[in-house]
Design a protein around this motif. Structure first.
Motif, PDB file in Angstrom:
ATOM      1  N   MET A   1     -38.197  85.782  63.238  1.00  0.00           N
ATOM      2  CA  MET A   1     -38.987  86.989  63.011  1.00  0.00           C
ATOM      3  C   MET A   1     -39.365  87.048  61.526  1.00  0.00           C
ATOM      4  O   MET A   1     -38.860  87.863  60.746  1.00  0.00           O
ATOM      5  N   THR A   2     -40.275  86.157  61.130  1.00  0.00           N
ATOM      6  CA  THR A   2     -40.557  85.917  59.716  1.00  0.00           C
ATOM      7  C   THR A   2     -41.437  86.974  59.053  1.00  0.00           C
ATOM      8  O   THR A   2     -41.699  86.872  57.851  1.00  0.00           O
ATOM      9  N   THR A   3     -41.914  87.950  59.807  1.00  0.00           N
ATOM     10  CA  THR A   3     -42.731  88.998  59.171  1.00  0.00           C
ATOM     11  C   THR A   3     -42.056  90.354  59.224  1.00  0.00           C
ATOM     12  O   THR A   3     -42.659  91.351  58.820  1.00  0.00           O
TER      13      THR A   3
ATOM     14  N   LYS B   1     -48.561  90.497  61.394  1.00  0.00           N
ATOM     15  CA  LYS B   1     -49.267  89.224  61.326  1.00  0.00           C
ATOM     16  C   LYS B   1     -48.680  88.259  62.360  1.00  0.00           C
ATOM     17  O   LYS B   1     -47.461  88.200  62.538  1.00  0.00           O
ATOM     18  N   PRO B   2     -49.512  87.498  63.043  1.00  0.00           N
ATOM     19  CA  PRO B   2     -49.009  86.541  64.041  1.00  0.00           C
ATOM     20  C   PRO B   2     -48.470  85.276  63.371  1.00  0.00           C
ATOM     21  O   PRO B   2     -49.047  84.191  63.488  1.00  0.00           O
ATOM     22  N   GLU B   3     -47.350  85.430  62.693  1.00  0.00           N
ATOM     23  CA  GLU B   3     -46.800  84.316  61.929  1.00  0.00           C
ATOM     24  C   GLU B   3     -45.344  84.037  62.263  1.00  0.00           C
ATOM     25  O   GLU B   3     -44.668  83.288  61.561  1.00  0.00           O
ATOM     26  N   GLY B   4     -44.821  84.656  63.332  1.00  0.00           N
ATOM     27  CA  GLY B   4     -43.468  84.354  63.761  1.00  0.00           C
ATOM     28  C   GLY B   4     -43.404  83.009  64.471  1.00  0.00           C
ATOM     29  O   GLY B   4     -44.408  82.518  65.006  1.00  0.00           O
ATOM     30  N   ASN B   5     -42.233  82.401  64.491  1.00  0.00           N
ATOM     31  CA  ASN B   5     -42.087  81.039  65.008  1.00  0.00           C
ATOM     32  C   ASN B   5     -41.088  80.944  66.152  1.00  0.00           C
ATOM     33  O   ASN B   5     -40.142  81.717  66.245  1.00  0.00           O
ATOM     34  N   ILE B   6     -41.306  79.945  66.992  1.00  0.00           N
ATOM     35  CA  ILE B   6     -40.263  79.378  67.837  1.00  0.00           C
ATOM     36  C   ILE B   6     -40.045  77.966  67.314  1.00  0.00           C
ATOM     37  O   ILE B   6     -40.977  77.144  67.302  1.00  0.00           O
ATOM     38  N   VAL B   7     -38.846  77.680  66.838  1.00  0.00           N
ATOM     39  CA  VAL B   7     -38.556  76.370  66.257  1.00  0.00           C
ATOM     40  C   VAL B   7     -37.415  75.701  67.012  1.00  0.00           C
ATOM     41  O   VAL B   7     -36.584  76.364  67.640  1.00  0.00           O
TER      42      VAL B   7
ATOM     43  N   ASN C   1     -45.031  92.496  72.694  1.00  0.00           N
ATOM     44  CA  ASN C   1     -45.477  93.179  73.903  1.00  0.00           C
ATOM     45  C   ASN C   1     -45.156  92.456  75.204  1.00  0.00           C
ATOM     46  O   ASN C   1     -44.803  93.091  76.195  1.00  0.00           O
ATOM     47  N   SER C   2     -45.281  91.138  75.243  1.00  0.00           N
ATOM     48  CA  SER C   2     -45.306  90.421  76.510  1.00  0.00           C
ATOM     49  C   SER C   2     -44.253  89.319  76.591  1.00  0.00           C
ATOM     50  O   SER C   2     -43.721  88.858  75.578  1.00  0.00           O
ATOM     51  N   LEU C   3     -44.015  88.895  77.834  1.00  0.00           N
ATOM     52  CA  LEU C   3     -43.151  87.761  78.108  1.00  0.00           C
ATOM     53  C   LEU C   3     -44.033  86.578  78.493  1.00  0.00           C
ATOM     54  O   LEU C   3     -44.970  86.728  79.284  1.00  0.00           O
ATOM     55  N   TYR C   4     -43.706  85.393  77.961  1.00  0.00           N
ATOM     56  CA  TYR C   4     -44.533  84.197  78.153  1.00  0.00           C
ATOM     57  C   TYR C   4     -43.688  83.046  78.706  1.00  0.00           C
ATOM     58  O   TYR C   4     -42.478  82.960  78.471  1.00  0.00           O
ATOM     59  N   PHE C   5     -44.361  82.158  79.409  1.00  0.00           N
ATOM     60  CA  PHE C   5     -43.818  80.833  79.715  1.00  0.00           C
ATOM     61  C   PHE C   5     -44.635  79.813  78.947  1.00  0.00           C
ATOM     62  O   PHE C   5     -45.879  79.844  78.958  1.00  0.00           O
ATOM     63  N   THR C   6     -43.949  78.912  78.267  1.00  0.00           N
ATOM     64  CA  THR C   6     -44.626  77.782  77.628  1.00  0.00           C
ATOM     65  C   THR C   6     -43.981  76.488  78.105  1.00  0.00           C
ATOM     66  O   THR C   6     -42.755  76.325  78.025  1.00  0.00           O
ATOM     67  N   GLU C   7     -44.794  75.606  78.604  1.00  0.00           N
ATOM     68  CA  GLU C   7     -44.323  74.309  79.073  1.00  0.00           C
ATOM     69  C   GLU C   7     -43.886  73.462  77.883  1.00  0.00           C
ATOM     70  O   GLU C   7     -44.530  73.470  76.826  1.00  0.00           O
ATOM     71  N   VAL C   8     -42.781  72.766  78.033  1.00  0.00           N
ATOM     72  CA  VAL C   8     -42.276  71.891  76.980  1.00  0.00           C
ATOM     73  C   VAL C   8     -42.526  70.437  77.388  1.00  0.00           C
ATOM     74  O   VAL C   8     -42.011  69.961  78.407  1.00  0.00           O
ATOM     75  N   LEU C   9     -43.326  69.771  76.595  1.00  0.00           N
ATOM     76  CA  LEU C   9     -43.634  68.355  76.835  1.00  0.00           C
ATOM     77  C   LEU C   9     -42.907  67.519  75.789  1.00  0.00           C
ATOM     78  O   LEU C   9     -42.957  67.824  74.593  1.00  0.00           O
ATOM     79  N   GLU C  10     -42.239  66.479  76.230  1.00  0.00           N
ATOM     80  CA  GLU C  10     -41.471  65.645  75.302  1.00  0.00           C
ATOM     81  C   GLU C  10     -41.809  64.171  75.532  1.00  0.00           C
ATOM     82  O   GLU C  10     -41.765  63.671  76.663  1.00  0.00           O
TER      83      GLU C  10
ATOM     84  N   ASP D   1     -47.434  81.239  65.974  1.00  0.00           N
ATOM     85  CA  ASP D   1     -48.433  82.305  65.915  1.00  0.00           C
ATOM     86  C   ASP D   1     -47.996  83.550  66.685  1.00  0.00           C
ATOM     87  O   ASP D   1     -48.789  84.214  67.329  1.00  0.00           O
ATOM     88  N   ILE D   2     -46.709  83.859  66.622  1.00  0.00           N
ATOM     89  CA  ILE D   2     -46.139  84.922  67.440  1.00  0.00           C
ATOM     90  C   ILE D   2     -45.929  86.177  66.595  1.00  0.00           C
ATOM     91  O   ILE D   2     -45.466  86.099  65.452  1.00  0.00           O
ATOM     92  N   ILE D   3     -46.251  87.324  67.155  1.00  0.00           N
ATOM     93  CA  ILE D   3     -45.989  88.590  66.482  1.00  0.00           C
ATOM     94  C   ILE D   3     -44.575  89.033  66.806  1.00  0.00           C
ATOM     95  O   ILE D   3     -44.248  89.338  67.952  1.00  0.00           O
ATOM     96  N   LEU D   4     -43.700  89.008  65.823  1.00  0.00           N
ATOM     97  CA  LEU D   4     -42.325  89.499  65.932  1.00  0.00           C
ATOM     98  C   LEU D   4     -41.618  88.967  67.186  1.00  0.00           C
ATOM     99  O   LEU D   4     -41.236  89.729  68.076  1.00  0.00           O
ATOM    100  N   PRO D   5     -41.406  87.659  67.294  1.00  0.00           N
ATOM    101  CA  PRO D   5     -40.718  87.099  68.467  1.00  0.00           C
ATOM    102  C   PRO D   5     -39.309  87.654  68.579  1.00  0.00           C
ATOM    103  O   PRO D   5     -38.617  87.838  67.582  1.00  0.00           O
ATOM    104  N   ARG D   6     -38.858  87.902  69.838  1.00  0.00           N
ATOM    105  CA  ARG D   6     -37.589  88.603  70.028  1.00  0.00           C
ATOM    106  C   ARG D   6     -36.736  88.028  71.150  1.00  0.00           C
ATOM    107  O   ARG D   6     -35.614  88.478  71.363  1.00  0.00           O
ATOM    108  N   THR D   7     -37.282  87.088  71.904  1.00  0.00           N
ATOM    109  CA  THR D   7     -36.589  86.557  73.074  1.00  0.00           C
ATOM    110  C   THR D   7     -36.871  85.068  73.196  1.00  0.00           C
ATOM    111  O   THR D   7     -37.996  84.646  72.986  1.00  0.00           O
ATOM    112  N   ILE D   8     -35.840  84.292  73.537  1.00  0.00           N
ATOM    113  CA  ILE D   8     -36.030  82.867  73.794  1.00  0.00           C
ATOM    114  C   ILE D   8     -34.992  82.444  74.834  1.00  0.00           C
ATOM    115  O   ILE D   8     -33.812  82.763  74.697  1.00  0.00           O
ATOM    116  N   SER D   9     -35.455  81.781  75.886  1.00  0.00           N
ATOM    117  CA  SER D   9     -34.536  81.368  76.945  1.00  0.00           C
ATOM    118  C   SER D   9     -35.073  80.120  77.619  1.00  0.00           C
ATOM    119  O   SER D   9     -36.282  79.906  77.688  1.00  0.00           O
TER     120      SER D   9
END
Length: 788
Positions: A97-99, A111-117, A157-166, A137-145
């Motif tokens: 939550m870098t902002t 600002k949309p500058e929060g990260n998932i790292v 505001n919202s919950l997202y799914f992002t596919e992880v490609l490796e 580019d996340i606004i105040l990220p608060r959840t990761i699972s």
């Protein structure tokens, strides 16, 4: 993070501005008219709060004998971590939550500058040496699972799914889609849903929310009461209602019970499995959460930098602990320790970070009859304290190496601008806590000094057969991850081996984990349920009954008999029998037996009514239409009517009805009453008391005084004692809250949730105006003794 109501008042109204504010637009929403923002501790006595290197920070820690604190990752490899999850390879996925609050006004926060790292220990030496910015580019990220095929994360505001490609060890995002658009909609950043904890039953649970989520095969039947909200090529996502719980962070014990906290009290635990009291579609009781221990904290440094530090009772007034915080005010992501590194006596203890006091508190969780209580691991001491005011532990995690990981946001400003007082703003400026707030962060490991941290395993590369023994692993992270992977992989062919494993096991925790794995795979069979319902361990027997709820109809007669056997085996087994009988028809003899035998035991009434499901009429007939217990008959006679919705609206005058409707919107909106007292007026542990059967609503003048000027300290509401550090602020200074608004709120709470105090009338604007004038000189919140 500390909870207070929102207030709007310019510093200019308070008289002379602090020197630092004279050339700025210094307006702070937490201020209250008439409050003396005095420095209870002279500033020259307060220790400085410089930015410390990690080496310096480690020297400032005081940790109990036997434990050691080690850095796992520090800036520039991590910034402002607030939430984390481990993938099956043991890599850390961190929400940064870098902002958050870069200055006292929160300029640029959105600002949309929060990260998932993704943070990795590539060389296996226990320290992170690889940082991958996965999303930036996340606004105040608060959840990761973690989830099959990718990750869940949430922004403002919202919950997202992002596919992880490796590919060749490099991670990139694939499909990125919203799965629940209003997951965290509305409210303040401190009071939005978070966590997505993967529970024992395969549902994802959240803090500050009454929603749960589950992934299912695309062709799978939806669970009763759920709705499909999203699908992709891997799975479909369903959502359902669960018990509302917690504020920030969520944890689980070995039995699948959930733990959370309010910000003014430490960890709370639920005695029953989630959803136990929601089996009956016409019955909506609240799931109680028991406070694990008292509210007091024992910091190692002064803590005047808290939002209401100027108020009596917030800080120790004199003596050797002068200036230290008295009790929790910013309790954050608690944890039930389930690792393999600490000595056995610490297994299952509850840990709660208090970032406002720069410490980690530890409590043993004590199982009683129908309740959970706690006692301090270190009486009048803490597990870990820091001399560094910028040490902000906000979340704790059981780690793959068997230790506990501490997320240190390392941020000078903890309180959000929506609640910040000019007192705290002055404290922040005086010690330059507003400097370099979004360029630092640390994650530490808490380890037992004599035991090395275990090697982090890669479970992702294991076959299903290799995962099975991990269901009995001493480190719960490995058990939980193995269970999730087997279920996500659809490892139904492994069911015979799981049954064999748990039948040979003498370990209750391994048996329970295996039972729930069978449940998640849809492979629960009658023979397994029959084998474990008579088990000598209560939790094993209860888990067997709980998973048995999915047995097919052909097994219901035998399951019915097993539940009666369980009911006759004493409390708390009878409690689970009363709950699980909801899964079959014609089980009212079990319900009747449990009610008659254990009526005075905790939760029995609620469990029986919940477990009736759709058999309520049959049950009423079985008890001959009336039962000699008023609470039972009240629940039976009001099935289908939400107790929470009990209202006196129709009995109000036309003016009263209009005020009631306005008051309902205000209660859940601008006045933010629901944040502390609950949407249904049932109260929030550690924050605000219930309005059900509350004598505080009866006297109009008393209620007006409290609404205008606030209330602090502990109070009795009926037979219940509410002990909290949270202060209810008054609305007298709110320019946007009129006497009519307050009359509307009063009318709403005096005529909701079973209260019927204004029949044929209302609480009028004129009555409020008179009390406002009468108490115009009031400068501080009332206390309970003022009304005795």
């Amino acid at each position: 993070m500390s909870k207070v109501y929102v207030f709007a008042l310019s510093l200019a109204w308070l008289g002379a501005l602090p020197a630092w504010a004279e050339d700025t637009d210094a307006s702070f929403s937490g201020d209250r008219d008439g409050h003396e923002m005095r420095d209870v501790i002279p500033k020259h006595e307060i220790p400085e709060a410089p930015i410390l290197t990690v080496k310096q920070a480690l020297k400032g820690f005081s940790v109990q004998p036997g434990f050691v604190v080690e850095p796992v990752v520090v800036e520039p490899n991590v910034f402002n971590p607030v939430a984390m999850s481990f993938d099956a390879k043991g890599r850390m996925w961190v929400a940064e939550m870098t902002t958050y609050m870069p200055d006292v006004h929160g300029n640029g926060e959105l600002k949309p500058e929060g990260n998932i790292v993704v943070l990795e220990d590539a060389d296996g030496d226990g320290a992170v040496d690889k940082r991958t910015i996965f999303l930036s580019d996340i606004i105040l990220p608060r959840t990761i699972s973690q989830v099959k095929g990718g990750i869940f994360y949430a922004d403002q505001n919202s919950l997202y799914f992002t596919e992880v490609l490796e590919r060749d060890g490099e991670l990139t995002p694939g499909t990125r889609e919203v799965v629940d658009a209003d997951y965290a909609e509305g409210g303040n950043v401190e009071h939005k849903p978070n966590t997505m904890l993967y529970g024992m039953d395969g549902w994802y649970y959240n803090a500050k929310s009454n929603r749960k989520y589950q992934i299912l095969a695309l062709a799978a039947k939806l669970p009763l009461g759920s709705e499909e909200i999203y699908r992709n090529r891997y799975w479909k996502l369903v959502r359902a209602i669960t018990d509302y719980r917690g504020q920030w962070g969520l944890s689980m014990d070995d039995y699948g019970r959930l733990y959370h906290n309010g910000n003014s009290s430490p960890i709370h635990g639920e005695y029953l499995l989630p959803g136990s009291l929601l089996k009956n579609p016409g019955f909506w009781p609240n799931m109680p959460a028991h406070s694990i221990g008292d509210i007091y904290v024992y910091p190692s440094r002064m803590n005047p930098g808290v939002n209401r530090g100027y108020m009596d009772g917030m800080l120790v007034a004199d003596g050797p602990n002068r200036g230290k915080l008295v009790g929790f005010t910013a309790a954050s992501g608690s944890l039930v320790y389930r690792g393999s590194n600490f000595p056995q006596k610490f297994y299952g203890m509850g840990l709660t970070p208090e970032p406002a006091a720069n410490l980690i508190s530890a409590r043993y969780i004590v199982e009683g009859e129908g309740e959970l209580t706690g006692k301090p691991v270190y009486p009048q001491q803490e597990l870990l304290t820091s001399q560094d005011e910028r040490f902000r532990p906000v979340n704790l995690y059981n780690a793959p190496d068997g230790t506990v990981y501490l997320l240190d946001m390392y941020h000078g400003i903890l309180q959000h601008k929506d609640f910040l007082t000019s007192y705290l703003a002055s404290q922040i400026k005086d010690r330059e806590l507003d400097k370099n707030n979004n360029t630092m962060g640390r994650i530490y490991r808490l380890r037992w000094q004599e035991n090395a941290a275990a090697k982090v395993p890669d479970l992702n590369g294991l076959t299903n057969a290799d995962l099975l023994p991990l269901l009995a692993h001493p480190n719960a992270w490995q058990r939980d991850t193995a269970r999730r992977l087997l279920i996500e992989r659809g490892a139904q062919s492994s069911a015979p081996d799981i049954r064999s494993l748990i039948k040979q096991s003498k370990n209750p925790v391994a048996i329970i984990n295996g039972l729930w794995t069978l449940y998640g795979l849809g492979q629960v069979d009658l023979a397994t349920v029959k084998a474990f319902i008579p088990d000598s361990n209560d939790q094993v027997a209860m888990a067997a009954a709980a998973v048995g709820e999915v047995l097919p109809e052909k097994d219901h007669k035998a399951y019915h008999g097993l539940l009666m056997q369980l009911a006759q085996s004493g409390y708390p087994r009878a409690l689970q029998a009363a709950i699980s009988v909801s899964a079959i028809e014609g089980g009212t003899d079990v319900s009747k037996f449990v009610l008659e035998t254990y009526l005075d035991k905790p939760y029995i009434r609620e469990a029986v009514i919940s477990g009736l499901g759709r058999d309520a009429n049959e049950f009423i007939a079985r008890i001959n239409g009336d039962y000699p217990d008023a609470d039972v008959m009240y629940a039976l006679n009001n099935l289908g009517k939400k107790r929470q919705d009990a209202t006196n609206f129709e009995q109000l005058s036309e003016t009263g009805k209009a005020l009631y409707s306005i008051g309902k919107k205000l209660y859940n909106g601008r006045t933010a009453c629901a944040g502390c007292h609950g949407e249904h007026g049932n109260g929030v542990p550690g924050l605000g008391p219930t309005f059900w059967d509350s004598q505080w609503l009866n006297n109009k003048e008393t209620l007006a005084k409290v609404l205008l000027h606030g209330l602090s300290g502990s109070i009795w509401v009926g037979p219940h004692y509410w002990n909290t550090q949270a202060v209810m602020p008054g609305f007298a200074a709110r320019a946007d809250i009129s006497d009519k608004d307050l009359a509307a709120v009063a009318t709403y709470i005096r005529n909701s949730w079973g209260n019927t105090l204004d029949s044929e009338g209302a609480y009028t604007e004129e009555e409020f105006a008179k009390i406002r004038a009468k108490t115009a000189g009031r400068a501080t919140p009332y206390k309970a003794e003022n009304f005795e």
